[in-house]
Design a protein around this motif. Structure first.
Motif, PDB file in Angstrom:
ATOM      1  N   ASP A  21      59.037  64.812  10.756  1.00  0.00           N
ATOM      2  CA  ASP A  21      60.122  64.457   9.853  1.00  0.00           C
ATOM      3  C   ASP A  21      61.378  65.193  10.290  1.00  0.00           C
ATOM      4  OD1 ASP A  21      58.739  62.742   8.127  1.00  0.00           O
ATOM      5  OD2 ASP A  21      57.836  64.458   7.106  1.00  0.00           O
ATOM      6  N   SER A  22      62.378  64.412  10.642  1.00  0.00           N
ATOM      7  CA  SER A  22      63.626  65.020  11.068  1.00  0.00           C
ATOM      8  C   SER A  22      64.441  65.422   9.850  1.00  0.00           C
ATOM      9  CB  SER A  22      64.430  64.023  11.908  1.00  0.00           C
ATOM     10  OG  SER A  22      65.747  64.472  12.034  1.00  0.00           O
ATOM     11  N   ARG A  23      65.179  66.475  10.018  1.00  0.00           N
ATOM     12  CA  ARG A  23      66.125  66.891   8.988  1.00  0.00           C
ATOM     13  C   ARG A  23      67.549  66.757   9.501  1.00  0.00           C
ATOM     14  NH1 ARG A  23      62.848  72.291   7.025  1.00  0.00           N
ATOM     15  NH2 ARG A  23      60.981  71.183   6.356  1.00  0.00           N
ATOM     16  N   GLY A  24      67.715  65.876  10.465  1.00  0.00           N
ATOM     17  CA  GLY A  24      69.036  65.697  11.059  1.00  0.00           C
ATOM     18  C   GLY A  24      69.513  64.262  10.965  1.00  0.00           C
ATOM     19  N   LYS A  25      70.796  64.089  11.006  1.00  0.00           N
ATOM     20  CA  LYS A  25      71.408  62.775  10.951  1.00  0.00           C
ATOM     21  C   LYS A  25      71.340  62.103  12.313  1.00  0.00           C
ATOM     22  CE  LYS A  25      75.900  60.589  10.171  1.00  0.00           C
ATOM     23  NZ  LYS A  25      77.315  60.820   9.833  1.00  0.00           N
ATOM     24  N   LEU A  26      71.050  60.808  12.313  1.00  0.00           N
ATOM     25  CA  LEU A  26      71.084  60.048  13.559  1.00  0.00           C
ATOM     26  C   LEU A  26      72.519  59.950  14.074  1.00  0.00           C
ATOM     27  CD1 LEU A  26      68.634  57.165  12.589  1.00  0.00           C
ATOM     28  CD2 LEU A  26      68.210  58.973  14.253  1.00  0.00           C
ATOM     29  N   PRO A  27      72.713  60.022  15.383  1.00  0.00           N
ATOM     30  CA  PRO A  27      71.692  60.157  16.418  1.00  0.00           C
ATOM     31  C   PRO A  27      71.150  61.585  16.499  1.00  0.00           C
ATOM     32  CG  PRO A  27      73.854  60.220  17.408  1.00  0.00           C
ATOM     33  CD  PRO A  27      74.074  59.934  15.952  1.00  0.00           C
ATOM     34  N   ILE A  28      69.886  61.700  16.949  1.00  0.00           N
ATOM     35  CA  ILE A  28      69.261  63.002  17.097  1.00  0.00           C
ATOM     36  C   ILE A  28      68.632  63.098  18.481  1.00  0.00           C
ATOM     37  CG2 ILE A  28      68.775  63.275  14.637  1.00  0.00           C
ATOM     38  CD1 ILE A  28      65.855  62.513  15.298  1.00  0.00           C
ATOM     39  N   THR A  29      68.263  64.307  18.846  1.00  0.00           N
ATOM     40  CA  THR A  29      67.594  64.546  20.124  1.00  0.00           C
ATOM     41  C   THR A  29      66.270  65.244  19.878  1.00  0.00           C
ATOM     42  OG1 THR A  29      69.705  64.746  21.278  1.00  0.00           O
ATOM     43  CG2 THR A  29      67.767  65.654  22.375  1.00  0.00           C
ATOM     44  N   ILE A  30      65.206  64.673  20.436  1.00  0.00           N
ATOM     45  CA  ILE A  30      63.871  65.264  20.324  1.00  0.00           C
ATOM     46  C   ILE A  30      63.559  66.010  21.620  1.00  0.00           C
ATOM     47  CG2 ILE A  30      61.399  64.782  20.085  1.00  0.00           C
ATOM     48  CD1 ILE A  30      62.100  62.362  18.455  1.00  0.00           C
ATOM     49  N   LEU A  31      63.141  67.266  21.489  1.00  0.00           N
ATOM     50  CA  LEU A  31      62.680  68.047  22.626  1.00  0.00           C
ATOM     51  C   LEU A  31      61.160  68.011  22.678  1.00  0.00           C
ATOM     52  CD1 LEU A  31      64.903  71.260  22.380  1.00  0.00           C
ATOM     53  CD2 LEU A  31      65.174  69.345  23.938  1.00  0.00           C
ATOM     54  N   VAL A  32      60.631  67.651  23.845  1.00  0.00           N
ATOM     55  CA  VAL A  32      59.178  67.631  24.052  1.00  0.00           C
ATOM     56  C   VAL A  32      58.883  68.705  25.092  1.00  0.00           C
ATOM     57  CG1 VAL A  32      57.196  66.215  24.631  1.00  0.00           C
ATOM     58  CG2 VAL A  32      59.202  65.166  23.575  1.00  0.00           C
ATOM     59  N   GLN A  33      58.189  69.790  24.675  1.00  0.00           N
ATOM     60  CA  GLN A  33      58.019  70.963  25.517  1.00  0.00           C
ATOM     61  C   GLN A  33      56.536  71.311  25.674  1.00  0.00           C
ATOM     62  OE1 GLN A  33      60.092  73.593  22.900  1.00  0.00           O
ATOM     63  NE2 GLN A  33      62.066  73.306  23.901  1.00  0.00           N
ATOM     64  N   TYR A  34      56.154  71.579  26.913  1.00  0.00           N
ATOM     65  CA  TYR A  34      54.799  72.021  27.187  1.00  0.00           C
ATOM     66  C   TYR A  34      54.823  72.872  28.446  1.00  0.00           C
ATOM     67  CZ  TYR A  34      49.675  71.879  27.337  1.00  0.00           C
ATOM     68  OH  TYR A  34      48.347  72.214  27.318  1.00  0.00           O
ATOM     69  N   VAL A  35      54.198  74.024  28.389  1.00  0.00           N
ATOM     70  CA  VAL A  35      54.228  74.963  29.500  1.00  0.00           C
ATOM     71  C   VAL A  35      53.669  74.318  30.757  1.00  0.00           C
ATOM     72  CG1 VAL A  35      53.352  77.155  30.363  1.00  0.00           C
ATOM     73  CG2 VAL A  35      54.063  76.957  27.981  1.00  0.00           C
ATOM     74  N   GLY A  36      54.398  74.444  31.869  1.00  0.00           N
ATOM     75  CA  GLY A  36      53.975  73.871  33.143  1.00  0.00           C
ATOM     76  C   GLY A  36      54.534  72.487  33.396  1.00  0.00           C
ATOM     77  N   PHE A  37      55.245  71.938  32.378  1.00  0.00           N
ATOM     78  CA  PHE A  37      55.833  70.612  32.518  1.00  0.00           C
ATOM     79  C   PHE A  37      57.323  70.689  32.205  1.00  0.00           C
ATOM     80  CE2 PHE A  37      51.404  69.834  32.024  1.00  0.00           C
ATOM     81  CZ  PHE A  37      51.118  68.651  32.687  1.00  0.00           C
ATOM     82  N   LYS A  38      58.063  69.741  32.754  1.00  0.00           N
ATOM     83  CA  LYS A  38      59.496  69.705  32.514  1.00  0.00           C
ATOM     84  C   LYS A  38      59.772  69.257  31.082  1.00  0.00           C
ATOM     85  CE  LYS A  38      62.237  68.361  35.792  1.00  0.00           C
ATOM     86  NZ  LYS A  38      62.938  67.553  36.810  1.00  0.00           N
ATOM     87  N   THR A  39      60.665  69.994  30.413  1.00  0.00           N
ATOM     88  CA  THR A  39      61.052  69.615  29.064  1.00  0.00           C
ATOM     89  C   THR A  39      61.772  68.273  29.093  1.00  0.00           C
ATOM     90  OG1 THR A  39      61.228  71.908  28.333  1.00  0.00           O
ATOM     91  CG2 THR A  39      62.477  70.268  27.088  1.00  0.00           C
ATOM     92  N   THR A  40      61.394  67.403  28.168  1.00  0.00           N
ATOM     93  CA  THR A  40      62.007  66.081  28.077  1.00  0.00           C
ATOM     94  C   THR A  40      62.859  65.997  26.817  1.00  0.00           C
ATOM     95  OG1 THR A  40      60.239  64.994  29.307  1.00  0.00           O
ATOM     96  CG2 THR A  40      61.558  63.609  27.855  1.00  0.00           C
ATOM     97  N   GLU A  41      64.040  65.455  26.950  1.00  0.00           N
ATOM     98  CA  GLU A  41      64.917  65.222  25.807  1.00  0.00           C
ATOM     99  C   GLU A  41      65.019  63.722  25.561  1.00  0.00           C
ATOM    100  OE1 GLU A  41      68.662  67.101  25.752  1.00  0.00           O
ATOM    101  OE2 GLU A  41      67.906  69.099  26.289  1.00  0.00           O
ATOM    102  N   ILE A  42      64.800  63.326  24.321  1.00  0.00           N
ATOM    103  CA  ILE A  42      64.875  61.913  23.950  1.00  0.00           C
ATOM    104  C   ILE A  42      65.947  61.757  22.881  1.00  0.00           C
ATOM    105  CG2 ILE A  42      63.600  59.931  23.054  1.00  0.00           C
ATOM    106  CD1 ILE A  42      61.022  61.385  23.899  1.00  0.00           C
TER     107      ILE A  42
END
Length: 849
Positions: free
Chosen positions: A63-84
């Motif tokens: 559940d986002s608490r931000g106004k659209l548009p927003i950016t989602i960070l997908v982070q996992y150690v050993g992998f490149k962080t992805t921004e959506i």
């Protein structure tokens, strides 16, 4: 300093206070490139505290608490962080694929005015990300040369800064405003005309692209040896912030901050600050204070407006100040000249009952009596408009910039009052306009076409004044008149030097896909350059006398001189590149480029003939004519690896070089043309991700720079006083050109947690080395900088968000080395050094949210 800090902090708090956000719900699945689900992946709504993790099937719901548009960070150690970035809530679950960290072949660049993988670009190019620069402590161009060994930067002070690529670009030695640099320096598409910009700190940099070879058909300003294409981080509609502070020995303190967020539905902002301070590294035994301090502050603000989905408008403004007590050079030695015995430096100082504080430059001691001051302000405003039209993008970049230079130098490098004053403050302004279109023209042809205009003015109001020891250094006969009390004390020149330079160009390059793998890339450029220069100097002071003999002695040191020069020229140049992609892992190219550097004018005084008249035939300098050949291959021999090789040969007719004159009245040397020079060599770039924990990178260059023909070269320092005025140095090495240079580094890391944040603990080592090089326009055995190698290291923990910390050390082996050697004003025999920093170390803390 305090004022800039207050402005920066106030601006940051205002931006944080006014950024807004609204709530939404998003679902998705996270997998690897092999489609395997990833468990415990961090999912974060950027700029908020809303976060979650994936389950055993890689699924998440947040559940986002931000106004659209927003950016989602997908982070996992050993992998490149992805921004959506999301403008709306997706109706189906997001499918997110994470790539392993350091997938080097995926690095993208914008050098050809489009986003493409660096390995697909048929140009020798090195890419330093902002993150890499921060981690290695490369906060200015002088540090970047340690990562890209094809780059050379020489700076005895910000004004007298030359930046070269492959040993070409700027005349080695003292700067003359009358010529254009051969290496372009661009920040967010804006051309910076003053090489002093390279001495200032980077502010919130996203990426640094270093292009090698002529770049006349891609960039607005023609460049003969390469370009720096720097992009800064842009405003985002999602709130985010980074804060960083570093502490080190010699009271080193560096602070950086950057905040971004939405200011409205279609307006976002970003403000960034950087400040660096450090105590001096050279002791002045007279004042009791250390000199060569660091004192830099800069602030950059940007506003992004998106009136439509196809148009972005960015208004940016920046200002940087530099107020060091520094750039003092240390006497490195004394060369015997061909002048009479009484005119040798050792004999001169013996008569004056003076002794140098040390004959070892690395004692880092000076007793110079004229204060060193290197104050500069640089800043400007730019408006960049990008709008998508058809299959491409139309870009307009409008900018106004200024540079103010306020110096004081001790050009005799001693505690004697030889030159009591040497200061040439300068005010420079420039206006630039570039309009270009880049995109797909047909199914097989893409390209870029544009127009460019620059108009710049530079005004110098200089002062050079003799002290009470000038008579002994200037003495050229045994006449007792030289000892006349007060003859030279307070005797000097006031200089009025002005130049206005305008340039306009039409340029373009096509990319024609003959087949899917074989492309032909022709490029053309038409350029018009005009330069109007005025130079006048007037003597003043000293003993007021009507005695013709005494007046003649004074005029032998300084004389009145004035001249005007007006010149313009046009040039038609171009390039042709053939590229063949043998496979997805091998891309070969061959390039021929006909390039040029515009006509130059002397605006720092001219040498005189036997009658004391200026040599006016040297007022205008011919343009350089460049023929460049290059072949290269870019390969990815195995996954997550790069191995690139380039061979090049550059020949320049009427090479623009700098001459350090023995005449004091030629304030910063003068320009001349060498008939022909040649630079050829090879470059190797390699990077390997051995496994998820170990990366290795390296670069090496071999460069052979030679004066093919230069018959009217200046005399080297040790030949000052010879019966001839010039020397044939054909066949000798170009100044500043090391045969060998290279860098090698690696990093070992592992997954870890620190204060609850997932990240990596790491240890990294970097090294840089170069072989000896000449530090004089005409090779002098006394002005040869020995080769050296330095080693840097860092150890710490880093995370995509939250707290990161690392300890760092530079020049760990405390290597003593010179960066440059240069003769004192008047060529009396003593020469000084720009010293490389001794061992420094410290700690850096960074917090991102």
């Amino acid at each position: 300093m305090k004022k800039i800090y207050k402005i920066s902090l106030t601006s940051i708090f205002i931006l944080l206070a006014f950024t807004t956000s609204y709530a939404q719900k998003i679902e998705g699945v996270v997998t690897t490139s092999e489609k395997n689900p990833l468990e415990a992946v961090n999912i974060v709504i950027k700029g908020t505290t809303s976060n979650t993790t994936t389950d055993s099937n890689g699924k998440f719901s947040i559940d986002s608490r931000g106004k659209l548009p927003i950016t989602i960070l997908v982070q996992y150690v050993g992998f490149k962080t992805t921004e959506i970035e999301l403008d709306a809530i997706p109706t189906t679950p997001l499918q997110v694929t994470l790539k392993e960290e350091n997938e080097l072949i995926e690095v993208v660049v914008s050098s050809r005015r489009r986003i493409e993988k660096v390995q697909d670009v048929p140009i020798a190019i090195s890419v330093i990300t902002g993150k890499q620069a921060e981690q290695t402590g490369a906060f200015n161009v002088n540090r970047i040369k340690e990562l890209v060994p094809s780059v050379q930067l020489y700076s005895s002070n910000p004004r007298n800064t030359g930046i070269n690529i492959r040993s070409l670009g700027s005349p080695f030695g003292l700067t003359n405003d009358g010529i254009d640099p051969g290496v372009g320096f661009y920040v967010d598409g804006v051309y910076y005309a003053r090489p002093a910009a390279t001495t200032l700190d980077f502010i919130d940099v996203e990426q640094i692209e270093v292009l090698r070879g002529p770049q006349g058909s891609l960039f607005g300003k023609n460049t003969t040896s390469g370009a720096f294409n720097i992009t800064t981080r842009k405003p985002s509609f999602t709130t985010g912030a980074d804060f960083e502070v570093s502490y080190g020995n010699y009271a080193f303190l560096q602070a950086k901050a950057s905040v971004t967020g939405a200011l409205g539905k279609k307006v976002a902002g970003r403000i960034s600050f950087s400040g660096t301070q450090r105590d001096g590294l050279v002791d002045n035994i007279v004042t009791g204070r250390a000199t060569n301090t660091l004192n830099n502050q800069g602030i950059r603000g940007q506003l992004l407006w998106t009136p439509t989905v196809n148009t972005n408008v960015i208004l940016a403004a920046d200002i940087t100040t530099q107020r060091p007590d520094g750039y003092a050079q240390v006497v490195a030695g004394v060369a015997p000249t061909q002048r009479a015995a009484y005119r040798q430096f050792d004999a001169i100082i013996k008569d004056l009952k003076y002794q140098l504080p040390s004959l070892n430059a690395f004692d880092r001691k000076i007793d110079q009596d004229t204060p060193w001051r290197s104050g500069q302000d640089m800043g400007g405003v730019s408006l960049n408009i990008d709008t998508k039209i058809g299959g491409g993008t139309l870009t307009s970049t409008t900018a106004w910039r200024f540079w103010n230079w306020d110096p004081s130098n001790d050009r005799d490098f001693t505690g004697l009052q030889v030159l009591a004053k040497s200061q040439n403050p300068t005010r420079q302004t420039q206006i630039t306009q570039e309009v270009r279109y880049a995109g797909q023209l047909t199914s097989k042809i893409s390209g870029v076409a544009g127009v460019f205009f620059i108009d710049q003015t530079s005004q110098t109001d200089g002062t050079e004044e003799s002290g009470n020891a000038q008579w002994r250094f200037a003495q050229s006969s045994t006449s007792p008149l030289w000892k006349t009390p007060g003859l030279f004390e307070g005797y000097g020149i006031k200089t009025d030097a002005n130049i206005r330079a305008s340039s306009a160009a039409v340029f373009g390059q096509l990319d024609w896909a003959i087949t899917e793998r074989f492309h032909v890339l022709p490029g053309l450029r038409y350029n018009f350059d005009k330069k109007d220069a005025h130079y006048a100097r007037t003597t003043y002071g000293g003993l007021q006398t009507n005695d013709p003999a005494l007046i003649a002695l004074k005029k032998s040191v300084y004389s009145d001189q004035a001249f005007d020069s007006n010149t313009d020229n046009t040039d038609f140049s171009g390039n042709l590149t053939l590229t063949y992609k043998a496979s997805d892992k091998i891309n070969a190219y061959a390039t021929y480029a006909k390039s040029y550097k515009p006509v130059g004018v002397n605006v720092a005084g001219l040498p005189t003939d036997s009658k004391g008249q200026p040599l006016l035939d040297l007022a205008v300098i011919k343009p350089e004519k460049v023929n460049h050949y290059e072949v290269g291959v870019k390969t990815s021999p195995f996954r997550n690896s790069i191995f690139n090789l380039a061979l090049f040969n550059t020949e320049i007719k009427d090479f623009q070089t700098n001459v350090q004159a023995a005449e004091l009245g030629v304030n910063r040397g003068y320009l001349a043309n060498a008939d022909k020079v040649r630079v050829r060599g090879a470059e190797l770039d390699a990077s390997f991700v051995v496994n998820p924990h170990l990366t290795i990178n390296g670069a090496a260059t071999y460069t052979e720079g030679t004066y093919v023909k230069f018959t009217n070269a200046p005399l080297p320092l040790e030949e000052t006083g010879a019966p001839v005025a010039f020397k044939d140095v054909s066949g000798s090495d170009l100044p500043g050109a090391s045969r060998w240079a290279g860098s090698l580094g690696g990093e070992l890391s592992d997954n870890a947690r620190f204060f609850g944040n997932a990240g990596k603990v790491f240890v990294a080592i970097d090294s840089y080395a170069r072989s000896e090089f000449s530090s004089s326009p005409s090779a002098s055995k006394y002005l040869v900088v020995p080769g050296y190698a330095i080693f840097n290291a860092r150890l710490g923990f880093r995370a995509a968000e939250g707290l990161s910390i690392h300890f760092w050390g530079r020049n760990l082996l405390n290597k003593d080395y010179y960066e440059q050697l240069l003769p004192a004003g008047g060529n009396a025999g003593q020469y000084a050094a720009v010293l490389g920093d001794q061992r420094t170390y410290g700690v850096t803390l960074k917090y991102s949210l």
